[in-house]
Write a protein that holds these residues in place. Structure first.
Motif, PDB file in Angstrom:
ATOM      1  N   ILE A 134       0.827  -1.202   0.000  1.00  0.00           N
ATOM      2  CA  ILE A 134       0.000   0.000   0.000  1.00  0.00           C
ATOM      3  C   ILE A 134       0.869   1.262   0.000  1.00  0.00           C
ATOM      4  CG2 ILE A 134      -1.514   1.333   1.544  1.00  0.00           C
ATOM      5  CD1 ILE A 134      -2.972  -0.761  -0.067  1.00  0.00           C
ATOM      6  N   ASN A 135       0.367   2.305  -0.626  1.00  0.00           N
ATOM      7  CA  ASN A 135       1.039   3.604  -0.643  1.00  0.00           C
ATOM      8  C   ASN A 135       0.897   4.270   0.728  1.00  0.00           C
ATOM      9  OD1 ASN A 135       1.862   6.249  -0.968  1.00  0.00           O
ATOM     10  ND2 ASN A 135       0.757   6.570  -2.892  1.00  0.00           N
ATOM     11  N   TYR A 136       1.903   4.024   1.582  1.00  0.00           N
ATOM     12  CA  TYR A 136       1.932   4.716   2.868  1.00  0.00           C
ATOM     13  C   TYR A 136       2.473   6.139   2.727  1.00  0.00           C
ATOM     14  CZ  TYR A 136       3.675   6.438   7.286  1.00  0.00           C
ATOM     15  OH  TYR A 136       3.934   7.259   8.353  1.00  0.00           O
ATOM     16  N   GLY A 137       3.375   6.353   1.786  1.00  0.00           N
ATOM     17  CA  GLY A 137       4.010   7.666   1.641  1.00  0.00           C
ATOM     18  C   GLY A 137       3.022   8.812   1.526  1.00  0.00           C
ATOM     19  N   PHE A 138       1.857   8.568   0.918  1.00  0.00           N
ATOM     20  CA  PHE A 138       0.831   9.600   0.735  1.00  0.00           C
ATOM     21  C   PHE A 138       0.357  10.159   2.079  1.00  0.00           C
ATOM     22  CE2 PHE A 138      -3.727  10.488  -0.900  1.00  0.00           C
ATOM     23  CZ  PHE A 138      -3.395  11.787  -1.252  1.00  0.00           C
ATOM     24  N   ALA A 139       0.428   9.336   3.123  1.00  0.00           N
ATOM     25  CA  ALA A 139       0.053   9.806   4.464  1.00  0.00           C
ATOM     26  C   ALA A 139       1.028  10.849   4.982  1.00  0.00           C
ATOM     27  CB  ALA A 139       0.001   8.631   5.438  1.00  0.00           C
ATOM     28  N   ARG A 140       2.214  10.888   4.401  1.00  0.00           N
ATOM     29  CA  ARG A 140       3.238  11.840   4.815  1.00  0.00           C
ATOM     30  C   ARG A 140       3.298  13.064   3.904  1.00  0.00           C
ATOM     31  NH1 ARG A 140       6.131  13.113   8.509  1.00  0.00           N
ATOM     32  NH2 ARG A 140       8.195  12.844   7.595  1.00  0.00           N
ATOM     33  N   TYR A 141       3.412  12.847   2.604  1.00  0.00           N
ATOM     34  CA  TYR A 141       3.606  13.988   1.691  1.00  0.00           C
ATOM     35  C   TYR A 141       2.298  14.587   1.185  1.00  0.00           C
ATOM     36  CZ  TYR A 141       3.216  10.304  -1.916  1.00  0.00           C
ATOM     37  OH  TYR A 141       2.799   9.250  -2.696  1.00  0.00           O
ATOM     38  N   GLY A 142       1.161  13.965   1.515  1.00  0.00           N
ATOM     39  CA  GLY A 142      -0.124  14.513   1.085  1.00  0.00           C
ATOM     40  C   GLY A 142      -0.344  15.924   1.629  1.00  0.00           C
ATOM     41  N   THR A 143      -0.972  16.763   0.840  1.00  0.00           N
ATOM     42  CA  THR A 143      -1.175  18.172   1.227  1.00  0.00           C
ATOM     43  C   THR A 143      -2.612  18.466   1.649  1.00  0.00           C
ATOM     44  OG1 THR A 143      -1.601  18.789  -1.087  1.00  0.00           O
ATOM     45  CG2 THR A 143       0.692  18.930  -0.300  1.00  0.00           C
ATOM     46  N   GLY A 144      -3.425  17.420   1.817  1.00  0.00           N
ATOM     47  CA  GLY A 144      -4.798  17.623   2.274  1.00  0.00           C
ATOM     48  C   GLY A 144      -4.854  17.965   3.749  1.00  0.00           C
ATOM     49  N   VAL A 145      -6.072  18.287   4.218  1.00  0.00           N
ATOM     50  CA  VAL A 145      -6.254  18.648   5.626  1.00  0.00           C
ATOM     51  C   VAL A 145      -5.879  17.481   6.540  1.00  0.00           C
ATOM     52  CG1 VAL A 145      -7.967  19.326   7.360  1.00  0.00           C
ATOM     53  CG2 VAL A 145      -8.027  20.356   5.077  1.00  0.00           C
ATOM     54  N   ASN A 146      -6.202  16.256   6.128  1.00  0.00           N
ATOM     55  CA  ASN A 146      -5.885  15.068   6.924  1.00  0.00           C
ATOM     56  C   ASN A 146      -5.268  14.015   6.001  1.00  0.00           C
ATOM     57  OD1 ASN A 146      -5.770  12.826   8.602  1.00  0.00           O
ATOM     58  ND2 ASN A 146      -7.760  13.230   9.562  1.00  0.00           N
ATOM     59  N   PRO A 147      -3.976  14.141   5.694  1.00  0.00           N
ATOM     60  CA  PRO A 147      -3.364  13.228   4.712  1.00  0.00           C
ATOM     61  C   PRO A 147      -3.369  11.768   5.163  1.00  0.00           C
ATOM     62  CG  PRO A 147      -1.692  14.560   5.815  1.00  0.00           C
ATOM     63  CD  PRO A 147      -3.017  15.134   6.189  1.00  0.00           C
ATOM     64  N   VAL A 148      -3.323  11.514   6.470  1.00  0.00           N
ATOM     65  CA  VAL A 148      -3.343  10.129   6.942  1.00  0.00           C
ATOM     66  C   VAL A 148      -4.692   9.485   6.616  1.00  0.00           C
ATOM     67  CG1 VAL A 148      -3.081   8.609   8.935  1.00  0.00           C
ATOM     68  CG2 VAL A 148      -1.706  10.700   8.769  1.00  0.00           C
ATOM     69  N   ALA A 149      -5.766  10.215   6.887  1.00  0.00           N
ATOM     70  CA  ALA A 149      -7.101   9.698   6.571  1.00  0.00           C
ATOM     71  C   ALA A 149      -7.272   9.524   5.069  1.00  0.00           C
ATOM     72  CB  ALA A 149      -8.168  10.635   7.125  1.00  0.00           C
ATOM     73  N   ASP A 150      -6.710  10.472   4.285  1.00  0.00           N
ATOM     74  CA  ASP A 150      -6.802  10.365   2.821  1.00  0.00           C
ATOM     75  C   ASP A 150      -6.119   9.089   2.330  1.00  0.00           C
ATOM     76  OD1 ASP A 150      -8.112  12.790   2.777  1.00  0.00           O
ATOM     77  OD2 ASP A 150      -6.321  13.947   2.240  1.00  0.00           O
ATOM     78  N   ALA A 151      -4.911   8.827   2.844  1.00  0.00           N
ATOM     79  CA  ALA A 151      -4.158   7.651   2.405  1.00  0.00           C
ATOM     80  C   ALA A 151      -4.818   6.362   2.875  1.00  0.00           C
ATOM     81  CB  ALA A 151      -2.723   7.733   2.923  1.00  0.00           C
ATOM     82  N   ALA A 152      -5.327   6.352   4.096  1.00  0.00           N
ATOM     83  CA  ALA A 152      -5.990   5.159   4.622  1.00  0.00           C
ATOM     84  C   ALA A 152      -7.285   4.874   3.861  1.00  0.00           C
ATOM     85  CB  ALA A 152      -6.282   5.340   6.108  1.00  0.00           C
ATOM     86  N   HIS A 153      -8.003   5.919   3.502  1.00  0.00           N
ATOM     87  CA  HIS A 153      -9.235   5.737   2.719  1.00  0.00           C
ATOM     88  C   HIS A 153      -8.911   5.172   1.340  1.00  0.00           C
ATOM     89  CE1 HIS A 153     -13.308   6.461   1.305  1.00  0.00           C
ATOM     90  NE2 HIS A 153     -12.802   7.101   0.258  1.00  0.00           N
ATOM     91  N   LEU A 154      -7.833   5.671   0.727  1.00  0.00           N
ATOM     92  CA  LEU A 154      -7.408   5.153  -0.572  1.00  0.00           C
ATOM     93  C   LEU A 154      -7.086   3.660  -0.468  1.00  0.00           C
ATOM     94  CD1 LEU A 154      -6.667   6.039  -3.521  1.00  0.00           C
ATOM     95  CD2 LEU A 154      -4.314   6.285  -2.695  1.00  0.00           C
ATOM     96  N   ALA A 155      -6.415   3.266   0.620  1.00  0.00           N
ATOM     97  CA  ALA A 155      -6.079   1.856   0.833  1.00  0.00           C
ATOM     98  C   ALA A 155      -7.332   1.014   1.043  1.00  0.00           C
ATOM     99  CB  ALA A 155      -5.143   1.731   2.031  1.00  0.00           C
ATOM    100  N   ALA A 156      -8.274   1.515   1.829  1.00  0.00           N
ATOM    101  CA  ALA A 156      -9.517   0.778   2.085  1.00  0.00           C
ATOM    102  C   ALA A 156     -10.316   0.582   0.808  1.00  0.00           C
ATOM    103  CB  ALA A 156     -10.344   1.502   3.140  1.00  0.00           C
ATOM    104  N   ASP A 157     -10.325   1.590  -0.042  1.00  0.00           N
ATOM    105  CA  ASP A 157     -11.028   1.453  -1.322  1.00  0.00           C
ATOM    106  C   ASP A 157     -10.372   0.393  -2.203  1.00  0.00           C
ATOM    107  OD1 ASP A 157     -13.017   3.254  -0.765  1.00  0.00           O
ATOM    108  OD2 ASP A 157     -12.117   4.929  -1.863  1.00  0.00           O
ATOM    109  N   TRP A 158      -9.068   0.268  -2.102  1.00  0.00           N
ATOM    110  CA  TRP A 158      -8.380  -0.795  -2.854  1.00  0.00           C
ATOM    111  C   TRP A 158      -8.808  -2.162  -2.341  1.00  0.00           C
ATOM    112  CZ3 TRP A 158      -2.423  -0.468  -4.175  1.00  0.00           C
ATOM    113  CH2 TRP A 158      -2.124  -1.421  -5.149  1.00  0.00           C
ATOM    114  N   VAL A 159      -8.933  -2.305  -1.021  1.00  0.00           N
ATOM    115  CA  VAL A 159      -9.414  -3.572  -0.450  1.00  0.00           C
ATOM    116  C   VAL A 159     -10.796  -3.906  -1.005  1.00  0.00           C
ATOM    117  CG1 VAL A 159     -10.148  -4.710   1.689  1.00  0.00           C
ATOM    118  CG2 VAL A 159      -8.026  -3.367   1.652  1.00  0.00           C
TER     119      VAL A 159
END
Length: 585
Positions: A205-230
């Motif tokens: 899974i792309n964990y890096g997006f939780a770090r370099y993401g520029t959204g208000v909550n990049p961790v939630a954005d990256a985790a949601h992206l991972a959950a959608d892949w599941v």
């Protein structure tokens, strides 16, 4: 049984015969506990029954899909080894070390290998090799991979520039699951390939997006992206891991531009911060799996060894101390990587093969000890990237690389890894500094998807391997290594590796096993090009038509075979291996 052949007699006569046979005594002849290979001299009373040991915590659920194996004797060429053996390997067929996980033989696919589904040049050898597990989409690039994005269309919250470990920036360089480039393998093509070859996957899974993401909550954005892949995966994949080597200063997300970050993350990643984020990913992904009624297992990035080197960062040195207690036992398994040899040095064959023999045990000991030290539960360990970094003499594409691969597999089994996966199926020639199991088509005179020597070693290893690893000991030259296994159908496998530069003769002795009348083997060795790092492999004397690889008829080559009457003896070529199966009585 003799009484069944007697005529019906009067009662008194019958009892006289019974008394006669009952009183007649035959002196007992003691039988040896070790079968010398002469067709099964071990009586039932001397065989100690085998018992499957408890599943090791470091293997765990990776044995859930274990399969019993039945040996089918191959077509063979009669061959006799007449020389006396200078080495002895003793196999105890009931001293079981572990059942053998199917996940031990995995490989890494990469998104840049091109579309492979439907390509017979790829599908046929991968079907024959049957690695069981194929990792995707890559290593480090997984942390810049957007599985549901079309080529060049970046999701919201992605930066235009990445911050490198030294603080400078470079263009982001994302890759995309819905790419239409003809030199890339998109996600659906990967899934189709798994189906066509009857393998399963592990997804990074792309964990890096939780770090370099520029959204208000990049961790939630990256985790949601991972959950959608599941959800999209819908049960096709059980194994998932959050990020790739994220403790490394070479990884996307190790260092971020804090001026673009909106949730107060520090500039440099730590193991403790990764653990906090890991828990968010697990909650989101397991919730998604529950919604679709599927079971998934999620792995955590783990530092595989102590880090005394001065170049290693504080993040790397303290990774396990922060990660292991921080994930609160939410990881289903722990992921380690290792490239074994001294980093990018021109190593000789002895250094390469010695590293294969020593590193797996050192790594397993370190991981289990640190888990215990930090109060975490010991769970399965997956070595899902391994290879060597030795370079300049074409070591990585050589016959010696094939010998190295067999040793890594043998030691991974002995040290009870739940999974391992070789890096990688296809890379790039780079004058022979190429990890690819197959040629990428840029190797002079060699077609794309031509198999390298390591393919043949791993193919015959699996072809002859049983389903339970058992104990084998070597007496003689310490350059000879042995791994043994048994089949549920009763036969014994012995894999012999010669790490020396001269051929070695070996006799196999058996404990707790009736040898049958015949044994079968394949002998693998390099050719006479490039010294210890031949680009060719000869299988029972058969080699490639061109300058590299092995025999194209590998799947139909006849085994060597001999009767066991004169003992089970073989010759192991220099820097080569023998994969053998001995018939049961």
């Amino acid at each position: 049984m003799i009484f069944n052949k007697l005529p019906i007699l009067k009662t008194s006569a019958f009892f006289l015969i019974v008394i006669f046979f009952s009183c007649k005594k035959t002196p007992a002849t003691p039988m040896p506990p070790v079968d010398p290979g002469g067709g099964g001299t071990v009586p039932d009373s001397t065989i100690t029954p085998g018992k499957d040991p408890a599943t090791a915590n470091t293997i765990g659920f990776f044995l859930d899909d274990w399969q019993a194996k039945t040996f089918t004797a191959p077509a063979y060429t009669e061959t006799t080894i007449t020389v006396s053996a200078t080495n002895t390997v003793t196999v105890d067929a009931t001293d079981i070390i572990t059942k053998i996980p199917l996940s031990e033989f995995g490989h890494n696919a990469v998104w840049w290998m091109g579309p492979v589904a439907g390509d017979a040049r790829f599908i046929e050898p991968i079907t024959n090799l049957h690695p069981h597990i194929i990792r995707f989409p890559g290593g480090s690039s997984s942390d810049a991979y957007f599985w549901n994005a079309a080529q060049g269309i970046n999701p919201a919250g992605t930066p235009a520039m990445f911050t490198k470990e030294d603080g400078t920036t470079e263009p982001s360089g994302f890759s995309y699951g819905k790419t239409n480039y003809n030199w890339q393998c998109n996600l659906d093509n990967y899934y189709a390939m798994l189906q066509q070859t009857n393998n399963k996957g592990i997804i990074t899974i792309n964990y890096g997006f939780a770090r370099y993401g520029t959204g208000v909550n990049p961790v939630a954005d990256a985790a949601h992206l991972a959950a959608d892949w599941v959800r999209y995966d819908n049960g096709r994949t059980q194994l998932w891991e959050i990020g790739n080597e994220n403790f490394g200063n070479w990884e996307w997300g190790y260092r971020i531009d804090v001026s673009a970050n909106k949730d107060g993350q520090p500039e440099l990643l730590t193991g403790a911060l990764y653990a906090t984020h890991f828990n968010v990913f697990v909650d989101s992904m397991q919730k998604a799996a529950g919604e679709i009624g599927k079971t998934i297992y999620i792995g955590a990035v783990t530092a595989e060894a102590p880090s005394p080197e001065s170049w290693q960062t504080n993040t790397r040195k303290t990774w396990n101390a922060g990660m292991m207690p921080g994930i609160n036992n939410k990881a289903d398994f722990f992921v380690v990587h290792n490239y074994f040899t001294p980093y990018q040095t021109n190593d000789n064959a002895n250094i390469i093969l010695s590293s294969a023999l020593s590193v797996p045990a050192v790594m397993m000991e370190y991981v289990t000890q640190t888990l215990q030290s930090y109060g975490a539960t010991i769970k399965p360990v997956a070595m899902d990237e391994w290879n060597m970094t030795s370079n300049t003499q074409k070591q990585q594409v050589s016959n010696t690389s094939g010998v190295f691969a067999v040793l890594v597999m043998g030691e991974a089994l002995k040290n009870k890894y739940g999974m391992s996966a070789r890096w990688d199926l296809l890379n790039g020639w780079n004058n022979g500094d190429d990890h690819g199991l197959f040629s990428a088509g840029d190797e002079p005179g060699i077609n794309k998807w031509s198999a390298r020597p390591s393919f043949y070693y791993l193919y015959y290893l699996q072809k002859m391997l049983g389903d339970r690893l058992v104990n084998a000991t070597v007496a003689g030259n310490n350059m000879v290594k042995a791994y043994a296994s048994t089949y549920t159908s009763g036969e014994v496998n012995v894999t012999l590796v010669n790490t020396s530069a001269t051929a070695q003769t070996v006799e196999i002795k058996m404990k707790n096993f009736y040898s049958g009348s015949r044994f079968y083997w394949y002998s693998l060795e390099g050719s006479n090009d490039n010294g210890a790092f031949s680009r060719k492999v000869l299988v029972n004397g058969n080699g490639p038509a061109g300058d590299a690889g092995g025999p194209v008829t590998y799947a139909s080559l006849k085994a060597f075979s001999s009767i066991t009457t004169g003992g089970i003896k073989v010759s192991i070529p220099a820097l080569g291996a023998v994969m053998m199966v001995v018939d049961k009585k």
